[in-house]
Write a protein that holds these residues in place. Sequence first.
Motif, PDB file in Angstrom:
ATOM      1  N   ASP A 127      26.581  59.315  27.120  1.00 55.49           N
ATOM      2  CA  ASP A 127      27.726  58.432  26.885  1.00 55.49           C
ATOM      3  C   ASP A 127      27.217  57.001  26.798  1.00 55.49           C
ATOM      4  O   ASP A 127      26.000  56.759  26.809  1.00 55.49           O
ATOM      5  CB  ASP A 127      28.782  58.587  27.986  1.00 55.49           C
ATOM      6  CG  ASP A 127      28.189  58.439  29.386  1.00 55.49           C
ATOM      7  OD1 ASP A 127      27.161  57.732  29.537  1.00 55.49           O
ATOM      8  OD2 ASP A 127      28.756  59.017  30.337  1.00 55.49           O
ATOM      9  N   ASP A 128      28.140  56.044  26.748  1.00 61.03           N
ATOM     10  CA  ASP A 128      27.750  54.646  26.583  1.00 61.03           C
ATOM     11  C   ASP A 128      26.914  54.148  27.764  1.00 61.03           C
ATOM     12  O   ASP A 128      25.946  53.400  27.595  1.00 61.03           O
ATOM     13  CB  ASP A 128      28.990  53.770  26.421  1.00 61.03           C
ATOM     14  CG  ASP A 128      29.699  54.001  25.090  1.00 61.03           C
ATOM     15  OD1 ASP A 128      29.191  54.798  24.273  1.00 61.03           O
ATOM     16  OD2 ASP A 128      30.771  53.399  24.877  1.00 61.03           O
ATOM     17  N   THR A 129      27.293  54.540  28.974  1.00 63.67           N
ATOM     18  CA  THR A 129      26.552  54.114  30.166  1.00 63.67           C
ATOM     19  C   THR A 129      25.126  54.652  30.132  1.00 63.67           C
ATOM     20  O   THR A 129      24.159  53.931  30.434  1.00 63.67           O
ATOM     21  CB  THR A 129      27.267  54.595  31.439  1.00 63.67           C
ATOM     22  OG1 THR A 129      28.582  54.041  31.476  1.00 63.67           O
ATOM     23  CG2 THR A 129      26.507  54.177  32.695  1.00 63.67           C
ATOM     24  N   ASP A 130      24.993  55.905  29.757  1.00 58.68           N
ATOM     25  CA  ASP A 130      23.669  56.520  29.658  1.00 58.68           C
ATOM     26  C   ASP A 130      22.843  55.858  28.558  1.00 58.68           C
ATOM     27  O   ASP A 130      21.628  55.680  28.699  1.00 58.68           O
ATOM     28  CB  ASP A 130      23.813  58.012  29.383  1.00 58.68           C
ATOM     29  CG  ASP A 130      22.510  58.782  29.552  1.00 58.68           C
ATOM     30  OD1 ASP A 130      21.776  58.482  30.508  1.00 58.68           O
ATOM     31  OD2 ASP A 130      22.234  59.678  28.732  1.00 58.68           O
ATOM     32  N   ALA A 131      23.508  55.461  27.478  1.00 62.93           N
ATOM     33  CA  ALA A 131      22.795  54.784  26.384  1.00 62.93           C
ATOM     34  C   ALA A 131      22.180  53.473  26.849  1.00 62.93           C
ATOM     35  O   ALA A 131      21.029  53.162  26.521  1.00 62.93           O
ATOM     36  CB  ALA A 131      23.748  54.540  25.215  1.00 62.93           C
ATOM     37  N   MET A 132      22.927  52.702  27.647  1.00 62.73           N
ATOM     38  CA  MET A 132      22.385  51.445  28.147  1.00 62.73           C
ATOM     39  C   MET A 132      21.246  51.697  29.138  1.00 62.73           C
ATOM     40  O   MET A 132      20.246  50.970  29.152  1.00 62.73           O
ATOM     41  CB  MET A 132      23.487  50.612  28.800  1.00 62.73           C
ATOM     42  CG  MET A 132      23.034  49.239  29.255  1.00 62.73           C
ATOM     43  SD  MET A 132      22.341  48.226  27.912  1.00 62.73           S
ATOM     44  CE  MET A 132      23.843  47.775  27.036  1.00 62.73           C
ATOM     45  N   ARG A 133      21.366  52.738  29.920  1.00 61.84           N
ATOM     46  CA  ARG A 133      20.278  53.084  30.840  1.00 61.84           C
ATOM     47  C   ARG A 133      18.994  53.382  30.077  1.00 61.84           C
ATOM     48  O   ARG A 133      17.911  52.888  30.428  1.00 61.84           O
ATOM     49  CB  ARG A 133      20.675  54.297  31.687  1.00 61.84           C
ATOM     50  CG  ARG A 133      19.560  54.772  32.626  1.00 61.84           C
ATOM     51  CD  ARG A 133      19.856  56.146  33.213  1.00 61.84           C
ATOM     52  NE  ARG A 133      19.866  57.205  32.203  1.00 61.84           N
ATOM     53  CZ  ARG A 133      18.766  57.769  31.699  1.00 61.84           C
ATOM     54  NH1 ARG A 133      17.553  57.364  32.082  1.00 61.84           N
ATOM     55  NH2 ARG A 133      18.863  58.733  30.782  1.00 61.84           N
ATOM     56  N   ILE A 134      19.111  54.193  29.027  1.00 63.45           N
ATOM     57  CA  ILE A 134      17.935  54.549  28.228  1.00 63.45           C
ATOM     58  C   ILE A 134      17.359  53.313  27.537  1.00 63.45           C
ATOM     59  O   ILE A 134      16.139  53.128  27.485  1.00 63.45           O
ATOM     60  CB  ILE A 134      18.303  55.629  27.194  1.00 63.45           C
ATOM     61  CG1 ILE A 134      18.654  56.940  27.905  1.00 63.45           C
ATOM     62  CG2 ILE A 134      17.153  55.858  26.208  1.00 63.45           C
ATOM     63  CD1 ILE A 134      19.294  57.983  27.000  1.00 63.45           C
ATOM     64  N   ALA A 135      18.225  52.457  27.020  1.00 62.74           N
ATOM     65  CA  ALA A 135      17.752  51.242  26.344  1.00 62.74           C
ATOM     66  C   ALA A 135      16.899  50.396  27.274  1.00 62.74           C
ATOM     67  O   ALA A 135      15.856  49.857  26.878  1.00 62.74           O
ATOM     68  CB  ALA A 135      18.940  50.445  25.831  1.00 62.74           C
ATOM     69  N   ASN A 136      17.332  50.278  28.527  1.00 57.26           N
ATOM     70  CA  ASN A 136      16.612  49.439  29.491  1.00 57.26           C
ATOM     71  C   ASN A 136      15.437  50.161  30.144  1.00 57.26           C
ATOM     72  O   ASN A 136      14.663  49.541  30.883  1.00 57.26           O
ATOM     73  CB  ASN A 136      17.566  48.943  30.572  1.00 57.26           C
ATOM     74  CG  ASN A 136      18.502  47.860  30.063  1.00 57.26           C
ATOM     75  OD1 ASN A 136      18.159  47.101  29.156  1.00 57.26           O
ATOM     76  ND2 ASN A 136      19.696  47.784  30.644  1.00 57.26           N
ATOM     77  N   ASP A 137      15.280  51.453  29.854  1.00 58.72           N
ATOM     78  CA  ASP A 137      14.178  52.235  30.415  1.00 58.72           C
ATOM     79  C   ASP A 137      12.922  52.002  29.576  1.00 58.72           C
ATOM     80  O   ASP A 137      12.433  52.881  28.871  1.00 58.72           O
ATOM     81  CB  ASP A 137      14.551  53.721  30.431  1.00 58.72           C
ATOM     82  CG  ASP A 137      13.464  54.585  31.077  1.00 58.72           C
ATOM     83  OD1 ASP A 137      12.702  54.038  31.911  1.00 58.72           O
ATOM     84  OD2 ASP A 137      13.386  55.784  30.750  1.00 58.72           O
ATOM     85  N   SER A 138      12.434  50.783  29.646  1.00 55.52           N
ATOM     86  CA  SER A 138      11.291  50.372  28.838  1.00 55.52           C
ATOM     87  C   SER A 138      10.567  49.232  29.538  1.00 55.52           C
ATOM     88  O   SER A 138      11.188  48.399  30.201  1.00 55.52           O
ATOM     89  CB  SER A 138      11.775  49.886  27.456  1.00 55.52           C
ATOM     90  OG  SER A 138      10.714  49.286  26.729  1.00 55.52           O
TER      91      SER A 138
END
Length: 458
Positions: free
Chosen positions: A375-386
């Motif tokens: 979902d959107d929350t998970d998408a932001m988590r993945i984006a910042n997982d860098s």
Amino acid sequence: MSTITTTNPATGKTIQTYPMMSAQEATAKLQAAHGAFEDWRHLTHAQRAPYLTKIAETLRGAADELAALMTQETGKLLRDGKREVDLCAALFDYCAKNGPALLADEDRTHGADGARGVVSYQPTGVIYSIQPWNFPLYQPVRVLAANLMAGNACVLKHASICTGTGLRLRELCIEAGLPEDLFQVILIDHDTSDTLIAHPLVRGVTLTGSDGAGRHVGAVAAKALKKTVLELGSNDAYLVLEDADIETAVKYCVMGRLYNNGETCVAAKRFVVTDKVYDAFLDAFVAQMASIKMGDPADESTQLGPLSSQDQCDTVKGQVEDSVTAGAKLLCGGDVPERDGAFYPATVLVDVTPGMPAYDDEIFGPVAAVIRAKDDTDAMRIANDSRYGLGGGIFCKDEERALKLARDHFDTGMVRINSFGAADPNMPFGGVKDSGYGREHGGFGMKEFVNVKAIFLP
């Protein structure tokens, strides 16, 4: 004598060979730049501005020549090279127009009785600029324009594969009337470069390149107590949220991944797509990527030119192969064509997970990693997982919500909403985490290498 040889990556043919400079020759260039600085520093900002305006005019007049040279040296699409020249001219114009006000003395007060104080932005000397090949004109110009306005001199060590562009930029600046020694271009190896960083006449060091190069140059400069600005790599995430307009997202994601043949630090590289729209996005995205026409970068119909060198092509190929070996799946591309030149096709990977180059690292070529989010929350988590944090993007119909996500949650220096773009003279450019520190453009670059001097009057 050691030499530098430039090669056309579209044909593999040699363009030109240049002699390398000795440490003594490079030091002499640095000393000459410092000598020119001693005169330049005493001009007012208003007196410096016309020099920059004239350089902008000169660059525009040489746009066709410069674009052709960049295409020959790096494989950049000819039309992208022309846009690059326009951006460089705009940066000189921006600094000329806005520099005098941004760098003007500021009145302050001090003490309990409110005595007068002045904050003055004074030039510091020679700035050493170490720049990469992907934007052969823009990378040195964004340092040069800002620092000339600030009153500094500049010594450029450019990437060897675009030596001709660096030297031609200096010639054009001199043709435009810039004092001959104020901007120098030196052809040296890495050991000589490290020695130069420590030289007392170098007052600041700026580098654009990989995070590995940033660590090395930052450490050498820190040992010599030199301030640095580091603009490093990234694996920028573009989020396709649940309410995204798919047509808009696909359009800009393809553009963002393939711009400049995919060799852009702020290119869209990881595409984090919510489960709700994943299939619709992926189908359309792969269809467009698979249809991209690869060929001669000087041909107006070409959509994707060669990578900058055979070494770069081999690196990208290896990163894709390592990702596939680790479990990623190829949906298009991935096969190096049997033709002359350093060509690599538009490529899409899915089932990309942590531990793969396509997830963890920067792939500097036309390779897209599509990652499914719950979902959107998970998408932001993945984006910042860098480990990186240069740029990124959000596709979302609710622009105010996207703004809040960009401002409060996206851990990067720059965020694009429902669009893609590389740089703008009026907006700051730079990142966080392993993408480096410091800012260029938007007036910020003009203050990175000045002495912010506090003057206390009684």
